[in-house]
Design an enzyme around this catalytic site. Structure first.
Site, PDB file in Angstrom:
ATOM      1  N   HIS A 125       1.151  -1.183   0.081  1.00 57.85           N
ATOM      2  CA  HIS A 125      -0.163   0.052  -0.111  1.00 57.85           C
ATOM      3  C   HIS A 125       1.000   1.212  -0.084  1.00 57.85           C
ATOM      4  O   HIS A 125       2.090   1.072   0.444  1.00 57.85           O
ATOM      5  CB  HIS A 125      -0.890  -0.095   1.070  1.00 57.85           C
ATOM      6  CG  HIS A 125      -1.634   1.057   1.459  1.00 57.85           C
ATOM      7  ND1 HIS A 125      -1.615   2.377   1.822  1.00 57.85           N
ATOM      8  CD2 HIS A 125      -3.093   1.092   1.088  1.00 57.85           C
ATOM      9  CE1 HIS A 125      -2.840   2.895   1.724  1.00 57.85           C
ATOM     10  NE2 HIS A 125      -3.638   2.302   1.406  1.00 57.85           N
ATOM     11  N   ASP A 202       3.071  -4.631   7.935  1.00 59.80           N
ATOM     12  CA  ASP A 202       1.769  -3.670   7.911  1.00 59.80           C
ATOM     13  C   ASP A 202       0.570  -4.782   7.852  1.00 59.80           C
ATOM     14  O   ASP A 202       0.345  -5.404   6.905  1.00 59.80           O
ATOM     15  CB  ASP A 202       1.577  -3.131   6.511  1.00 59.80           C
ATOM     16  CG  ASP A 202       0.590  -2.285   6.178  1.00 59.80           C
ATOM     17  OD1 ASP A 202      -0.457  -2.486   6.825  1.00 59.80           O
ATOM     18  OD2 ASP A 202       0.474  -1.453   4.921  1.00 59.80           O
ATOM     19  N   GLN A 205      -4.435  -5.209   6.834  1.00 63.51           N
ATOM     20  CA  GLN A 205      -5.407  -6.294   6.532  1.00 63.51           C
ATOM     21  C   GLN A 205      -5.458  -7.380   6.868  1.00 63.51           C
ATOM     22  O   GLN A 205      -6.340  -8.347   6.529  1.00 63.51           O
ATOM     23  CB  GLN A 205      -5.382  -6.152   4.806  1.00 63.51           C
ATOM     24  CG  GLN A 205      -5.679  -5.049   4.118  1.00 63.51           C
ATOM     25  CD  GLN A 205      -6.978  -4.363   4.236  1.00 63.51           C
ATOM     26  OE1 GLN A 205      -7.967  -4.843   4.519  1.00 63.51           O
ATOM     27  NE2 GLN A 205      -7.044  -3.264   3.589  1.00 63.51           N
ATOM     28  N   LYS A 228     -10.681  -0.411  10.608  1.00 61.39           N
ATOM     29  CA  LYS A 228     -10.365  -1.829   9.693  1.00 61.39           C
ATOM     30  C   LYS A 228     -11.315  -3.224  10.625  1.00 61.39           C
ATOM     31  O   LYS A 228     -11.338  -4.160   9.863  1.00 61.39           O
ATOM     32  CB  LYS A 228      -9.369  -2.114   8.902  1.00 61.39           C
ATOM     33  CG  LYS A 228      -9.040  -0.946   7.951  1.00 61.39           C
ATOM     34  CD  LYS A 228      -7.891  -1.392   7.078  1.00 61.39           C
ATOM     35  CE  LYS A 228      -7.170  -0.328   6.265  1.00 61.39           C
ATOM     36  NZ  LYS A 228      -8.032   0.411   5.189  1.00 61.39           N
ATOM     37  N   CYS A 366      -4.794   2.878  -3.744  1.00 63.45           N
ATOM     38  CA  CYS A 366      -3.578   3.098  -3.097  1.00 63.45           C
ATOM     39  C   CYS A 366      -2.310   2.023  -3.155  1.00 63.45           C
ATOM     40  O   CYS A 366      -1.601   1.786  -2.260  1.00 63.45           O
ATOM     41  CB  CYS A 366      -3.889   3.379  -1.502  1.00 63.45           C
ATOM     42  SG  CYS A 366      -5.047   4.947  -1.300  1.00 63.45           S
TER      43      CYS A 366
HETATM   44  N1  C6P Z   1      -6.283   0.596   2.831  1.00 62.24           N
HETATM   45  C1  C6P Z   1      -8.131   0.203   1.252  1.00 62.24           C
HETATM   46  O1  C6P Z   1      -9.156   0.521   0.719  1.00 62.24           O
HETATM   47  P1  C6P Z   1      -5.187   3.943   7.068  1.00 62.24           P
HETATM   48  O2  C6P Z   1      -5.671   4.762   6.256  1.00 62.24           O
HETATM   49  O3  C6P Z   1      -3.767   4.407   7.845  1.00 62.24           O
HETATM   50  O4  C6P Z   1      -6.157   3.343   8.247  1.00 62.24           O
HETATM   51  O5  C6P Z   1      -4.487   2.449   6.548  1.00 62.24           O
HETATM   52  C2  C6P Z   1      -3.509   2.383   5.410  1.00 62.24           C
HETATM   53  C3  C6P Z   1      -3.319   1.388   4.863  1.00 62.24           C
HETATM   54  C4  C6P Z   1      -1.916   0.665   5.050  1.00 62.24           C
HETATM   55  N2  C6P Z   1      -1.946  -0.501   4.642  1.00 62.24           N
HETATM   56  C5  C6P Z   1      -2.684  -1.480   4.148  1.00 62.24           C
HETATM   57  C6  C6P Z   1      -2.296  -2.806   3.566  1.00 62.24           C
HETATM   58  C7  C6P Z   1      -3.887  -0.744   3.865  1.00 62.24           C
HETATM   59  O6  C6P Z   1      -5.112  -1.647   3.278  1.00 62.24           O
HETATM   60  C8  C6P Z   1      -4.289   0.410   4.357  1.00 62.24           C
HETATM   61  C9  C6P Z   1      -5.460   1.067   4.025  1.00 62.24           C
HETATM   62  C10 C6P Z   1      -7.677   1.209   2.519  1.00 62.24           C
HETATM   63  O7  C6P Z   1      -7.302  -0.734   0.955  1.00 62.24           O
HETATM   64  C11 C6P Z   1      -7.658   2.567   2.253  1.00 62.24           C
HETATM   65  S1  C6P Z   1      -6.777   3.014   0.971  1.00 62.24           S
END
Ligand code: C6P
Length: 408
Positions: A125, A202, A205, A228, A366
């Site tokens: 991401h 990371d 997910q 999430k 992203c």
């Molecule tokens: N992915 C998606 O629709 P934040 O925004 O900080 O809570 O998470 C960022 C982020 C970082 N790593 C991974 C693997 C992610 O999936 C995400 C967030 C969302 O896939 C929003 S772009």
């Protein structure tokens, strides 16, 4: 579907938002990787806190401040136990995965020199690319990229070749948001340990969908977001191995992270507080604690088993649709299905689906380097949660047939 590990109707009843019509249709919410929904237990915990207990934490001698502090620190302990960290000293609250990774980059970055290397993968991401790119631009660190194959799996042999004496960190997704690939993180950490390289995972997910045990994985850093995993927005976690966190340079300065300040000398607070400058997201932490209780009540293994059944159901159903191509077919997959049609733009698809009450995400998610690898500008992505059911999948499939009929 086979025998279910829980009563899905009772689970769905606990999520008020699911019981509404969107554009005249039952809502099928299949955009959980972007952000999940919240059960009553979390909504009520946040509401109860604001109605009864709110005050700033760690500061007041008065009763409410003590109560708020106990609830806030109680949440930290719940999260420690949830991911099996050794100590609450290893649980740093941030605003989310993005901030967790930026905190690490800005802290560890102070210990790096031009030419030092950080390894990431092609499936990251942007949150796990851009903070390292900023370091590259600012101070000349070098980013090395582990490749993926046509299934969307990491090529481990190639990853192994990227380590050098200059490697300072391996920063890699536990689960890909765009492909659903579950990476073999324990093996990857073991590989990095052979080179004495610390590992950031990371877990944005991964944490919402399966049991994560940071000691079993043996990673050094682990980042995730509350929103999430049924918790509030505005809070996330950076787990950091205490022996490393202890020596990490500070990033943000302000109240809370200090014990005393004079213009001659500053005494910094203990772990984890010295990485948490300013008034923290108190209600959000308490809501996240309630989300952890709720998820544990269902059982992470039950959630993983149920979501796997849903994934198989959806994958089979979608594979039958003429012209639909699934992007990301790893052997180990979380319940994320990215797909494309050569003749229908993902945004058009998303709009037609929305008109039928089906919420999916469309675009690059992203994860531009993933899209470039597969040669697509974006995908349509259905991402499932444990409160989805077979009816949601049927509704998705029906809506896709309508869309295909409209565009062909
Ligand atoms: N992915 C998606 O629709 P934040 O925004 O900080 O809570 O998470 C960022 C982020 C970082 N790593 C991974 C693997 C992610 O999936 C995400 C967030 C969302 O896939 C929003 S772009």
């Amino acid at each position: 579907m086979n025998s279910l590990p829980f009563n899905i109707d009772s689970i769905r009843a606990e999520f008020p938002i699911l019981h509404q019509q969107v554009n005249g249709h039952r809502l099928a919410f299949l955009d959980n990787a972007a952000s999940s929904q919240r059960p009553d237990a979390v909504i009520d915990a946040v509401s109860h806190y604001y109605r009864n207990d709110h005050a700033n934490v760690h500061r007041g001698v008065h009763h409410l401040s003590h109560r708020a502090t106990d609830a806030y620190e109680g949440a930290r302990e719940k999260i420690r136990a949830f991911i099996n960290a050794r100590s609450i000293r290893e649980i740093v609250f941030t605003s989310g995965t993005t901030e967790s990774i930026n905190l690490l980059a800005n802290s560890l970055g102070q210990t790096m020199q031009a030419g030092d290397e950080v390894i990431v993968s092609r499936m990251e991401h942007h949150s796990n690319i851009v903070p390292w790119k900023l370091l590259a631009e600012r101070m000349g660190i070098v980013i090395k990229v582990a490749p993926i194959n046509e299934q969307g799996e990491l090529v481990l042999d190639e990853l192994a070749k990227l380590f050098s004496a200059k490697t300072k960190l391996l920063a890699i997704a536990h689960v890909s948001n765009a492909l659903g690939t579950i990476n073999p993180v324990a093996d990857i950490v073991a590989l990095a340990k052979q080179h004495d390289v610390p590992v950031l995972l990371d877990g944005a997910q991964a944490v919402p969908h399966s049991k994560v045990d940071v000691q079993a994985i043996d990673c050094d850093f682990y980042a995730f977001s509350s929103h999430k995993m049924c918790g509030p927005t505005g809070i996330g976690v950076l787990y950091a191995r205490e022996s490393l966190l202890e020596n990490m340079p500070l990033f943000m300065g302000g109240g809370e992270m200090v014990i005393s300040v004079s213009f001659e000398k500053t005494i910094y607070n203990d772990l984890p507080y010295r990485f948490e400058a300013g008034t923290p997201p108190i209600a959000q932490a308490i809501g996240l604690g309630a989300a952890v209780d709720y998820l544990e009540g269902i059982g992470m293994d039950n959630i993983a088993a149920y979501e796997h059944q849903l994934l198989e159901l959806a994958t089979t159903a979608l594979s039958d649709i003429d012209g639909l191509r699934i992007i990301g077919t790893a052997a180990e997959k979380a319940a994320v299905i990215s797909f494309v049609f050569d003749d229908i733009h993902p945004h058009d698809l998303g709009t037609v689906l929305d008109h039928q009450g089906v919420a999916i995400r469309t675009g690059h998610h992203c994860a531009n380097p993933v899209m470039d690898f597969f040669g697509v500008p974006g995908t349509a992505r259905a991402s499932l949660a444990f409160y989805n059911d077979a009816e949601d999948i049927e509704q998705l499939v029906k809506a896709l047939h309508v869309a295909v009929g409209m565009f062909r």
